[in-house]
Each structure stands twice: as structure tokens, then as C-alpha cells.
Scaffold this motif. Structure first.
Motif, mmCIF file in Angstrom:
data_model
loop_
_atom_site.group_PDB
_atom_site.id
_atom_site.type_symbol
_atom_site.label_atom_id
_atom_site.label_comp_id
_atom_site.label_asym_id
_atom_site.label_seq_id
_atom_site.Cartn_x
_atom_site.Cartn_y
_atom_site.Cartn_z
ATOM 1 N N PHE A 32 0.726 -1.497 0.157
ATOM 2 C CA PHE A 32 -0.247 0.053 -0.356
ATOM 3 C C PHE A 32 0.820 1.405 0.346
ATOM 4 C CE2 PHE A 32 -2.708 2.864 2.225
ATOM 5 C CZ PHE A 32 -3.816 3.532 1.383
ATOM 6 N N VAL A 33 1.939 1.513 0.758
ATOM 7 C CA VAL A 33 2.779 2.074 0.606
ATOM 8 C C VAL A 33 3.741 2.360 -0.679
ATOM 9 C CG1 VAL A 33 5.130 3.368 2.313
ATOM 10 C CG2 VAL A 33 3.520 1.591 3.235
ATOM 11 N N LYS A 34 4.131 1.923 -0.936
ATOM 12 C CA LYS A 34 4.291 1.333 -2.685
ATOM 13 C C LYS A 34 3.739 2.310 -3.570
ATOM 14 C CE LYS A 34 5.578 -2.250 -5.557
ATOM 15 N NZ LYS A 34 5.289 -3.073 -6.261
ATOM 16 N N ILE A 35 2.473 1.646 -4.102
ATOM 17 C CA ILE A 35 1.359 2.219 -4.247
ATOM 18 C C ILE A 35 0.395 3.877 -4.380
ATOM 19 C CG2 ILE A 35 -1.228 2.549 -5.281
ATOM 20 C CD1 ILE A 35 -0.627 -1.086 -4.845
ATOM 21 N N LEU A 36 0.863 3.645 -3.037
ATOM 22 C CA LEU A 36 0.448 5.526 -3.073
ATOM 23 C C LEU A 36 2.212 5.971 -2.963
ATOM 24 C CD1 LEU A 36 -1.015 5.486 0.788
ATOM 25 C CD2 LEU A 36 -2.506 5.889 -1.639
ATOM 26 N N LYS A 37 3.422 5.794 -2.937
ATOM 27 C CA LYS A 37 4.390 6.374 -2.738
ATOM 28 C C LYS A 37 4.145 6.641 -5.050
ATOM 29 C CE LYS A 37 8.039 5.287 -1.471
ATOM 30 N NZ LYS A 37 8.988 4.998 -1.667
ATOM 31 N N GLN A 38 3.540 5.321 -5.704
ATOM 32 C CA GLN A 38 3.971 5.790 -7.325
ATOM 33 C C GLN A 38 2.753 7.157 -7.924
ATOM 34 O OE1 GLN A 38 3.805 1.530 -8.602
ATOM 35 N NE2 GLN A 38 6.358 1.653 -8.036
ATOM 36 N N VAL A 39 1.353 6.309 -6.989
ATOM 37 C CA VAL A 39 0.279 7.763 -7.329
ATOM 38 C C VAL A 39 0.925 9.019 -7.654
ATOM 39 C CG1 VAL A 39 -1.614 8.548 -6.864
ATOM 40 C CG2 VAL A 39 -1.247 5.719 -6.827
ATOM 41 N N ARG A 40 1.671 9.659 -6.087
ATOM 42 C CA ARG A 40 2.025 10.611 -6.149
ATOM 43 C C ARG A 40 3.275 10.815 -6.724
ATOM 44 N NH1 ARG A 40 2.866 10.724 0.649
ATOM 45 N NH2 ARG A 40 1.056 10.344 1.782
ATOM 46 N N GLN A 41 3.512 10.040 -7.551
ATOM 47 C CA GLN A 41 4.646 10.364 -8.423
ATOM 48 C C GLN A 41 3.697 10.558 -9.224
ATOM 49 O OE1 GLN A 41 8.042 7.600 -7.952
ATOM 50 N NE2 GLN A 41 8.134 8.519 -6.184
ATOM 51 N N GLY A 42 2.759 10.636 -9.956
ATOM 52 C CA GLY A 42 2.310 10.486 -11.605
ATOM 53 C C GLY A 42 1.628 9.250 -12.360
ATOM 54 N N ALA A 43 2.317 8.010 -10.728
ATOM 55 C CA ALA A 43 1.497 7.159 -11.229
ATOM 56 C C ALA A 43 -0.435 6.489 -11.946
ATOM 57 C CB ALA A 43 1.976 5.482 -11.875
ATOM 58 N N LYS A 44 -0.299 6.622 -12.933
ATOM 59 C CA LYS A 44 -2.168 6.336 -13.798
ATOM 60 C C LYS A 44 -2.751 5.218 -12.729
ATOM 61 C CE LYS A 44 -5.216 6.285 -16.654
ATOM 62 N NZ LYS A 44 -5.895 6.690 -18.587
ATOM 63 N N ALA A 45 -3.198 5.293 -11.808
ATOM 64 C CA ALA A 45 -3.840 3.943 -10.945
ATOM 65 C C ALA A 45 -5.170 3.394 -11.710
ATOM 66 C CB ALA A 45 -4.421 4.378 -9.238
ATOM 67 N N SER A 46 -4.571 1.613 -11.676
ATOM 68 C CA SER A 46 -5.879 0.956 -12.542
ATOM 69 C C SER A 46 -5.788 -0.274 -11.664
ATOM 70 C CB SER A 46 -5.855 0.955 -14.605
ATOM 71 O OG SER A 46 -4.778 -0.174 -14.109
ATOM 72 N N TRP A 47 -6.764 -1.214 -12.104
ATOM 73 C CA TRP A 47 -6.936 -2.158 -11.343
ATOM 74 C C TRP A 47 -5.740 -3.171 -11.707
ATOM 75 C CZ3 TRP A 47 -9.205 -2.580 -6.854
ATOM 76 C CH2 TRP A 47 -10.476 -2.401 -6.480
ATOM 77 N N LYS A 48 -5.734 -3.192 -13.237
ATOM 78 C CA LYS A 48 -4.697 -3.820 -13.668
ATOM 79 C C LYS A 48 -3.282 -3.902 -12.920
ATOM 80 C CE LYS A 48 -6.185 -5.043 -17.932
ATOM 81 N NZ LYS A 48 -6.778 -5.207 -19.276
ATOM 82 N N TRP A 49 -2.834 -2.273 -12.876
ATOM 83 C CA TRP A 49 -1.855 -2.002 -12.247
ATOM 84 C C TRP A 49 -1.936 -2.224 -11.010
ATOM 85 C CZ3 TRP A 49 -0.973 2.547 -8.427
ATOM 86 C CH2 TRP A 49 0.045 1.817 -8.193
#
Length: 118
Positions: A32-49
Motif C-alpha cells: 500500500f505504501v509503495k502504491i501510494l508513493k507511485q500515485v503521488r509520483q504521477g502513476a496512473k492507477a487502475s485495477w490491473k496496475w
């Protein structure tokens, strides 16, 4: 199976079940921490991702668990925390592995080119 047999099975395996739930909770927090960090860096969140990131995090955490638990025989809680930490940094491991494989293939390509020119 009767209710009694199910309860006996849970009673007999309660330590393993609690260990598994603790491992699952800590590694989930790391992912969860990793995903939050990547979303803050601009990664586009989707269910597959999200699913791909979670699977990679758990895979790395299982590898780390095997190493720390079986070879180093550290305490269980410390092992789970290291698993969560490494699972949250699995993208770094993935990038370093890509760099390593890229360097190996570049070197092989260079060696093949040198052999052909001789």
C-alpha cells in the motif's frame, strides 16, 4: 467435516494462522505504501496496475521471507517487517534487475559483433 473438527483444526493450527495473517497484514501495508508513493509520483492507477504491483510486492516479500526465515533464522516479527519493507521497494529491485539484464545482453551483443568482425 463437523463444526467440532473445524474448531479443533483451528485450535491446532492457530499459531500458523496468526503468523500468516500477520505476514499478510504487514506485506499489504508495504504494498500500500509503495502504491501510494507511485500515485503521488504521477502513476496512473487502475485495477490491473494495482493488482500487478500487489503481486510483485508479495512475490518479493515471499523471496525475502524464505531467505530471512530459512537461512538467517531471524525473529518472526523482524522477518515480516523486512518482507514488508522489501515488498514496498520491489520496483527498485525490478529496475535494477532490468538494468543488470540489459547490461548482460549489451555485453553479449558487443562480443558477438567483435567475433563477426574478426
Amino acid at each position: 467435516m463437523t463444526k467440532q473438527q473445524i474448531w479443533e483444526w483451528f485450535a491446532n493450527h492457530s499459531k500458523q494462522i496468526l503468523d500468516f495473517l500477520l505476514f499478510l497484514a504487514l506485506v499489504s501495508m508495504g504494498a500500500f505504501v509503495k502504491i501510494l508513493k507511485q500515485v503521488r509520483q504521477g502513476a496512473k492507477a487502475s485495477w490491473k496496475w494495482f493488482l500487478a504491483e500487489a503481486i510483485v510486492s508479495f512475490f518479493v516479500a515471499l523471496l525475502v521471507y524464505g531467505f530471512f526465515d530459512q537461512f538467517m533464522q531471524t525473529s518472526t516479527l523482524f522477518t515480516y517487517v523486512v518482507c514488508a519493507w522489501c515488498g514496498s521497494f520491489s520496483t527498485i529491485f525490478h529496475k535494477r534487475m532490468e538494468d543488470l539484464l540489459g547490461a548482460i545482453f549489451d555485453k553479449l551483443k558487443q562480443l558477438i559483433s567483435e567475433k563477426k568482425s574478426l
